[in-house]
Motif scaffolding. Structure first.
Motif, PDB file in Angstrom:
ATOM      1  N   LEU A 124       6.116  26.437 -11.798  1.00  0.00           N
ATOM      2  CA  LEU A 124       7.368  26.445 -12.557  1.00  0.00           C
ATOM      3  C   LEU A 124       8.349  27.473 -12.009  1.00  0.00           C
ATOM      4  O   LEU A 124       9.566  27.229 -11.956  1.00  0.00           O
ATOM      5  CB  LEU A 124       7.071  26.717 -14.028  1.00  0.00           C
ATOM      6  CG  LEU A 124       8.154  26.335 -15.039  1.00  0.00           C
ATOM      7  CD1 LEU A 124       8.493  24.857 -14.946  1.00  0.00           C
ATOM      8  CD2 LEU A 124       7.690  26.688 -16.452  1.00  0.00           C
ATOM      9  N   ALA A 125       7.852  28.615 -11.571  1.00  0.00           N
ATOM     10  CA  ALA A 125       8.736  29.623 -10.980  1.00  0.00           C
ATOM     11  C   ALA A 125       9.461  29.070  -9.758  1.00  0.00           C
ATOM     12  O   ALA A 125      10.655  29.355  -9.543  1.00  0.00           O
ATOM     13  CB  ALA A 125       7.936  30.866 -10.613  1.00  0.00           C
ATOM     14  N   GLU A 126       8.776  28.272  -8.967  1.00  0.00           N
ATOM     15  CA  GLU A 126       9.411  27.655  -7.794  1.00  0.00           C
ATOM     16  C   GLU A 126      10.372  26.538  -8.209  1.00  0.00           C
ATOM     17  O   GLU A 126      11.421  26.351  -7.585  1.00  0.00           O
ATOM     18  CB  GLU A 126       8.343  27.115  -6.846  1.00  0.00           C
ATOM     19  CG  GLU A 126       7.551  28.198  -6.144  1.00  0.00           C
ATOM     20  CD  GLU A 126       8.433  29.093  -5.304  1.00  0.00           C
ATOM     21  OE1 GLU A 126       9.232  28.575  -4.503  1.00  0.00           O
ATOM     22  OE2 GLU A 126       8.343  30.319  -5.472  1.00  0.00           O
ATOM     23  N   GLU A 127      10.029  25.807  -9.258  1.00  0.00           N
ATOM     24  CA  GLU A 127      10.939  24.775  -9.763  1.00  0.00           C
ATOM     25  C   GLU A 127      12.288  25.374 -10.134  1.00  0.00           C
ATOM     26  O   GLU A 127      13.346  24.803  -9.829  1.00  0.00           O
ATOM     27  CB  GLU A 127      10.329  24.085 -10.985  1.00  0.00           C
ATOM     28  CG  GLU A 127       9.099  23.245 -10.697  1.00  0.00           C
ATOM     29  CD  GLU A 127       8.546  22.594 -11.955  1.00  0.00           C
ATOM     30  OE1 GLU A 127       9.361  22.106 -12.766  1.00  0.00           O
ATOM     31  OE2 GLU A 127       7.316  22.583 -12.142  1.00  0.00           O
ATOM     32  N   HIS A 128      12.251  26.521 -10.793  1.00  0.00           N
ATOM     33  CA  HIS A 128      13.493  27.151 -11.247  1.00  0.00           C
ATOM     34  C   HIS A 128      14.372  27.589 -10.070  1.00  0.00           C
ATOM     35  O   HIS A 128      15.590  27.655 -10.201  1.00  0.00           O
ATOM     36  CB  HIS A 128      13.170  28.352 -12.131  1.00  0.00           C
ATOM     37  CG  HIS A 128      12.466  27.983 -13.388  1.00  0.00           C
ATOM     38  ND1 HIS A 128      11.811  28.899 -14.180  1.00  0.00           N
ATOM     39  CD2 HIS A 128      12.292  26.778 -13.999  1.00  0.00           C
ATOM     40  CE1 HIS A 128      11.278  28.292 -15.224  1.00  0.00           C
ATOM     41  NE2 HIS A 128      11.547  27.005 -15.131  1.00  0.00           N
ATOM     42  N   ARG A 129      13.756  27.896  -8.943  1.00  0.00           N
ATOM     43  CA  ARG A 129      14.520  28.231  -7.740  1.00  0.00           C
ATOM     44  C   ARG A 129      15.058  26.991  -7.046  1.00  0.00           C
ATOM     45  O   ARG A 129      16.212  26.929  -6.609  1.00  0.00           O
ATOM     46  CB  ARG A 129      13.627  29.009  -6.767  1.00  0.00           C
ATOM     47  CG  ARG A 129      14.289  29.341  -5.433  1.00  0.00           C
ATOM     48  CD  ARG A 129      13.284  29.899  -4.434  1.00  0.00           C
ATOM     49  NE  ARG A 129      12.332  28.894  -3.976  1.00  0.00           N
ATOM     50  CZ  ARG A 129      12.574  28.052  -2.956  1.00  0.00           C
ATOM     51  NH1 ARG A 129      13.733  28.090  -2.337  1.00  0.00           N
ATOM     52  NH2 ARG A 129      11.662  27.191  -2.578  1.00  0.00           N
ATOM     53  N   LEU A 130      14.200  25.976  -6.971  1.00  0.00           N
ATOM     54  CA  LEU A 130      14.501  24.815  -6.142  1.00  0.00           C
ATOM     55  C   LEU A 130      15.527  23.867  -6.769  1.00  0.00           C
ATOM     56  O   LEU A 130      16.385  23.329  -6.060  1.00  0.00           O
ATOM     57  CB  LEU A 130      13.204  24.055  -5.852  1.00  0.00           C
ATOM     58  CG  LEU A 130      13.280  22.925  -4.823  1.00  0.00           C
ATOM     59  CD1 LEU A 130      13.634  23.470  -3.447  1.00  0.00           C
ATOM     60  CD2 LEU A 130      11.943  22.179  -4.769  1.00  0.00           C
ATOM     61  N   TYR A 131      15.436  23.658  -8.085  1.00  0.00           N
ATOM     62  CA  TYR A 131      16.287  22.633  -8.693  1.00  0.00           C
ATOM     63  C   TYR A 131      17.779  22.966  -8.572  1.00  0.00           C
ATOM     64  O   TYR A 131      18.569  22.114  -8.122  1.00  0.00           O
ATOM     65  CB  TYR A 131      15.894  22.426 -10.149  1.00  0.00           C
ATOM     66  CG  TYR A 131      16.133  21.025 -10.683  1.00  0.00           C
ATOM     67  CD1 TYR A 131      16.687  20.021  -9.894  1.00  0.00           C
ATOM     68  CD2 TYR A 131      15.799  20.687 -11.991  1.00  0.00           C
ATOM     69  CE1 TYR A 131      16.897  18.740 -10.380  1.00  0.00           C
ATOM     70  CE2 TYR A 131      15.996  19.411 -12.488  1.00  0.00           C
ATOM     71  CZ  TYR A 131      16.549  18.440 -11.679  1.00  0.00           C
ATOM     72  OH  TYR A 131      16.745  17.174 -12.171  1.00  0.00           O
ATOM     73  N   PRO A 132      18.218  24.175  -8.924  1.00  0.00           N
ATOM     74  CA  PRO A 132      19.650  24.461  -8.750  1.00  0.00           C
ATOM     75  C   PRO A 132      20.116  24.334  -7.306  1.00  0.00           C
ATOM     76  O   PRO A 132      21.234  23.869  -7.046  1.00  0.00           O
ATOM     77  CB  PRO A 132      19.778  25.898  -9.254  1.00  0.00           C
ATOM     78  CG  PRO A 132      18.646  26.070 -10.214  1.00  0.00           C
ATOM     79  CD  PRO A 132      17.518  25.277  -9.606  1.00  0.00           C
ATOM     80  N   LEU A 138      23.396  21.222  -3.322  1.00  0.00           N
ATOM     81  CA  LEU A 138      23.558  20.464  -2.093  1.00  0.00           C
ATOM     82  C   LEU A 138      23.929  19.008  -2.360  1.00  0.00           C
ATOM     83  O   LEU A 138      24.723  18.417  -1.633  1.00  0.00           O
ATOM     84  CB  LEU A 138      22.276  20.540  -1.263  1.00  0.00           C
ATOM     85  CG  LEU A 138      21.912  21.921  -0.730  1.00  0.00           C
ATOM     86  CD1 LEU A 138      20.618  21.846   0.069  1.00  0.00           C
ATOM     87  CD2 LEU A 138      23.023  22.506   0.132  1.00  0.00           C
ATOM     88  N   ALA A 139      23.351  18.428  -3.419  1.00  0.00           N
ATOM     89  CA  ALA A 139      23.626  17.020  -3.722  1.00  0.00           C
ATOM     90  C   ALA A 139      25.072  16.812  -4.153  1.00  0.00           C
ATOM     91  O   ALA A 139      25.760  15.915  -3.655  1.00  0.00           O
ATOM     92  CB  ALA A 139      22.665  16.514  -4.790  1.00  0.00           C
ATOM     93  N   VAL A 140      25.551  17.629  -5.084  1.00  0.00           N
ATOM     94  CA  VAL A 140      26.894  17.388  -5.627  1.00  0.00           C
ATOM     95  C   VAL A 140      27.985  17.730  -4.631  1.00  0.00           C
ATOM     96  O   VAL A 140      29.109  17.226  -4.752  1.00  0.00           O
ATOM     97  CB  VAL A 140      27.119  18.141  -6.954  1.00  0.00           C
ATOM     98  CG1 VAL A 140      26.061  17.759  -7.985  1.00  0.00           C
ATOM     99  CG2 VAL A 140      27.176  19.649  -6.762  1.00  0.00           C
ATOM    100  N   THR A 141      27.677  18.555  -3.631  1.00  0.00           N
ATOM    101  CA  THR A 141      28.666  18.874  -2.601  1.00  0.00           C
ATOM    102  C   THR A 141      28.554  17.956  -1.391  1.00  0.00           C
ATOM    103  O   THR A 141      29.259  18.148  -0.395  1.00  0.00           O
ATOM    104  CB  THR A 141      28.525  20.332  -2.133  1.00  0.00           C
ATOM    105  OG1 THR A 141      27.186  20.566  -1.689  1.00  0.00           O
ATOM    106  CG2 THR A 141      28.866  21.294  -3.270  1.00  0.00           C
ATOM    107  N   GLY A 142      27.671  16.968  -1.467  1.00  0.00           N
ATOM    108  CA  GLY A 142      27.552  15.996  -0.397  1.00  0.00           C
ATOM    109  C   GLY A 142      26.827  16.496   0.830  1.00  0.00           C
ATOM    110  O   GLY A 142      26.863  15.857   1.887  1.00  0.00           O
ATOM    111  N   GLN A 143      26.137  17.638   0.710  1.00  0.00           N
ATOM    112  CA  GLN A 143      25.425  18.178   1.869  1.00  0.00           C
ATOM    113  C   GLN A 143      24.041  17.557   2.054  1.00  0.00           C
ATOM    114  O   GLN A 143      23.394  17.788   3.074  1.00  0.00           O
ATOM    115  CB  GLN A 143      25.305  19.696   1.737  1.00  0.00           C
ATOM    116  CG  GLN A 143      26.651  20.389   1.805  1.00  0.00           C
ATOM    117  CD  GLN A 143      26.515  21.894   1.702  1.00  0.00           C
ATOM    118  OE1 GLN A 143      26.304  22.576   2.703  1.00  0.00           O
ATOM    119  NE2 GLN A 143      26.626  22.404   0.496  1.00  0.00           N
ATOM    120  N   VAL A 144      23.603  16.802   1.065  1.00  0.00           N
ATOM    121  CA  VAL A 144      22.380  16.017   1.208  1.00  0.00           C
ATOM    122  C   VAL A 144      22.725  14.593   0.834  1.00  0.00           C
ATOM    123  O   VAL A 144      23.442  14.349  -0.134  1.00  0.00           O
ATOM    124  CB  VAL A 144      21.227  16.580   0.344  1.00  0.00           C
ATOM    125  CG1 VAL A 144      21.584  16.585  -1.125  1.00  0.00           C
ATOM    126  CG2 VAL A 144      19.945  15.821   0.581  1.00  0.00           C
TER     127      VAL A 144
END
Length: 219
Positions: free
Chosen positions: A173-181, A186-192
């Motif tokens: 869960l600690a890694e989830e909290h880092r990774l999701y934001p 990246l997704a909303v800025t079109g970088q992925v």
């Protein structure tokens, strides 16, 4: 510059929702949480949303006659909030292809395993039962399958000899909290972007943050 409007779907405590709320409250983050929707009226995630001043709405699937009725009601809430991207954060309902078609390539999920290993429920328990030495979490685009969509990013977590489901879940869960934001940014800025069954990350965004993190590597 306008920020992408997120609709976050939840069913439980909402710790990943909190990670997104915190990220959206930081300077320069390119998205905002426009609404939070839960299919469970008692979900603590709703309190997290209200505490952040974000509209919190219940669409109880048990109160509706069919999955189609539930998804129509859900879509109505998201449209009213002018949602552009949908983030699943512990949302325990499968979404149909018809619903996903309303947000093509704009629905994300986070899952507590290194997909494609251990999809579905109780991923941490599955990892322990199979005796793997490394597991982790994955952010992916959502398709009509169960945790089968193209992968955006992953983080690895070691499975320790004395781990039980609770202790392993907490470290994942600690890694989830880092990774999701990060993945949302990246997704909303079109970088992925989607490329068939895979994703591509723009060269300027490839900083190593989305690479699979080796257990024990410095943070």
């Amino acid at each position: 510059m306008s920020r992408a409007r997120l609709g976050v779907l939840v069913s439980g405590s909402g710790s990943n929702l909190q990670a997104l709320l915190d990220a959206c409250a930081s300077d320069g983050f390119p998205a905002e949480v426009a609404c939070v929707v839960s299919n469970v009226p008692t979900a603590y995630a709703l309190e997290r949303a209200r505490a952040a001043g974000v509209p919190a709405v219940v669409v109880d699937h048990k109160a509706l006659a069919s999955k189609a009725d539930f998804e129509r009601a859900l879509l109505g809430v998201l449209r009213e909030a002018r949602v552009e991207w949908v983030c699943l954060a512990g949302f325990m309902r499968l979404l149909s292809a018809d619903f996903l078609g309303q947000f093509p390539g704009r629905v994300l999920n986070i899952h507590p395993s290194l997909l494609p290993a251990f999809p579905g429920l109780h991923a941490q328990r599955q990892a322990l039962e199979r005796g793997v030495k490394v597991t982790g979490c994955t952010v992916h685009f959502v398709d009509a399958g169960t945790d089968t969509g193209p992968i955006i990013g992953q983080a690895a977590v070691p499975v320790l000899p004395d781990d039980d489901e609770k202790s392993l879940s907490a470290r994942i869960l600690a890694e989830e909290h880092r990774l999701y934001p990060l993945a949302v940014r990246l997704a909303v800025t079109g970088q992925v972007s989607l490329d068939g069954a895979r994703t591509r990350v723009a060269a300027q965004a490839t900083t190593g943050e989305l690479a699979l993190r080796s257990p024990g590597a410095p943070k």
